[in-house]
Design a protein around this motif. Structure first.
Motif, PDB file in Angstrom:
ATOM      1  N   LYS A   1       0.836  -1.212   0.000  1.00 31.66           N
ATOM      2  CA  LYS A   1       0.000   0.000   0.000  1.00 31.66           C
ATOM      3  C   LYS A   1       0.864   1.253   0.000  1.00 31.66           C
ATOM      4  O   LYS A   1       0.519   2.257  -0.634  1.00 31.66           O
TER       5      LYS A   1
ATOM      6  N   ASN B   1      -5.222  -5.764   3.650  1.00 29.58           N
ATOM      7  CA  ASN B   1      -5.136  -4.573   4.494  1.00 29.58           C
ATOM      8  C   ASN B   1      -4.494  -4.882   5.835  1.00 29.58           C
ATOM      9  O   ASN B   1      -3.769  -4.059   6.411  1.00 29.58           O
TER      10      ASN B   1
ATOM     11  N   TYR C   1      -6.105  -0.225  -4.477  1.00 25.06           N
ATOM     12  CA  TYR C   1      -6.568  -0.301  -3.091  1.00 25.06           C
ATOM     13  C   TYR C   1      -7.746  -1.268  -2.971  1.00 25.06           C
ATOM     14  O   TYR C   1      -7.834  -2.039  -2.006  1.00 25.06           O
TER      15      TYR C   1
END
Length: 212
Positions: free
Chosen positions: A102, A132, A123
């Motif tokens: 990320k 995540n 994303y």
């Protein structure tokens, strides 16, 4: 966190917990982020508004990305892998650079290599894959290599550089040991009280505090 003590900039990072803890890529980015604060904001007054605080944090984030992923070298490695910005390519780059996927997406957007729409798409893909909280490619935690080397060079010839440093500085040996070794300390487990478990067993009344 970062702070200034008697005019000296100090960074503090949590030690990896036994059996896991903060991933190495997250620890590395956190350290670079705090380095950005002490580098850019050392003489700044505390932020007066939420907007100012947000701007300062954004600056530290951008500093960390640029510090950990120098533009020319990072883009050169991307081109060597074909130049396409995909999650597979970024995972390969993570193994080389030790930076979260990320964070790479953010850096590539800052460099103008991808636009906002492509970043948003990446994303969404990261979220759909459950990355995540748990990205692929394990990155080891940081180690205090320079500190250990500095002590060995300063006290060259001494059989125990730590003992020599303790004798000269007058600080307890435990300070130097904690600065040099960032390994998880399983002995810390013995010093932690599980208050919730004690309440369940009835050893600690509900709502009370253990002051030991």
């Amino acid at each position: 966190m970062s702070m200034h003590v008697d005019g000296v900039s100090v960074l503090r990072a949590s030690r990896p917990a036994p059996g896991g803890g903060v991933p190495g890529d997250r620890q590395r980015f956190t350290l670079a982020h705090e380095l950005g604060h002490v580098t850019m904001h050392a003489t700044w007054p505390p932020p007066g508004t939420a907007e100012q605080a947000k701007a300062i944090e954004k600056q530290a984030h951008r500093f960390a990305g640029a510090f950990l992923l120098p533009g020319d070298a990072f883009l050169s490695d991307l081109e060597a892998l074909g130049g396409r910005v995909t999650l597979t390519t970024l995972a390969n780059l993570k193994g080389r650079w030790g930076v979260a996927i990320k964070a790479m997406v953010v850096r590539l957007q800052n460099l103008g290599r991808i636009d906002a729409d492509q970043a948003r798409s990446l994303y969404k893909q990261i979220s759909a894959r459950g990355w995540n909280k748990n990205e692929p490619v394990t990155v080891g935690n940081e180690r205090a290599v320079w500190m250990k080397q500095a002590l060995e060079r300063r006290f060259l010839g001494d059989a125990d550089a730590l003992s020599a440093a303790v004798q000269q500085c007058g600080l307890g040996r435990s300070y130097f040991e904690s600065w040099v070794s960032w390994e998880p300390l399983s002995s810390l487990d013995a010093d932690v009280l599980d208050l919730s478990a004690r309440r369940r067993s009835g050893a600690l009344p509900k709502g009370s505090r253990d002051r030991r």
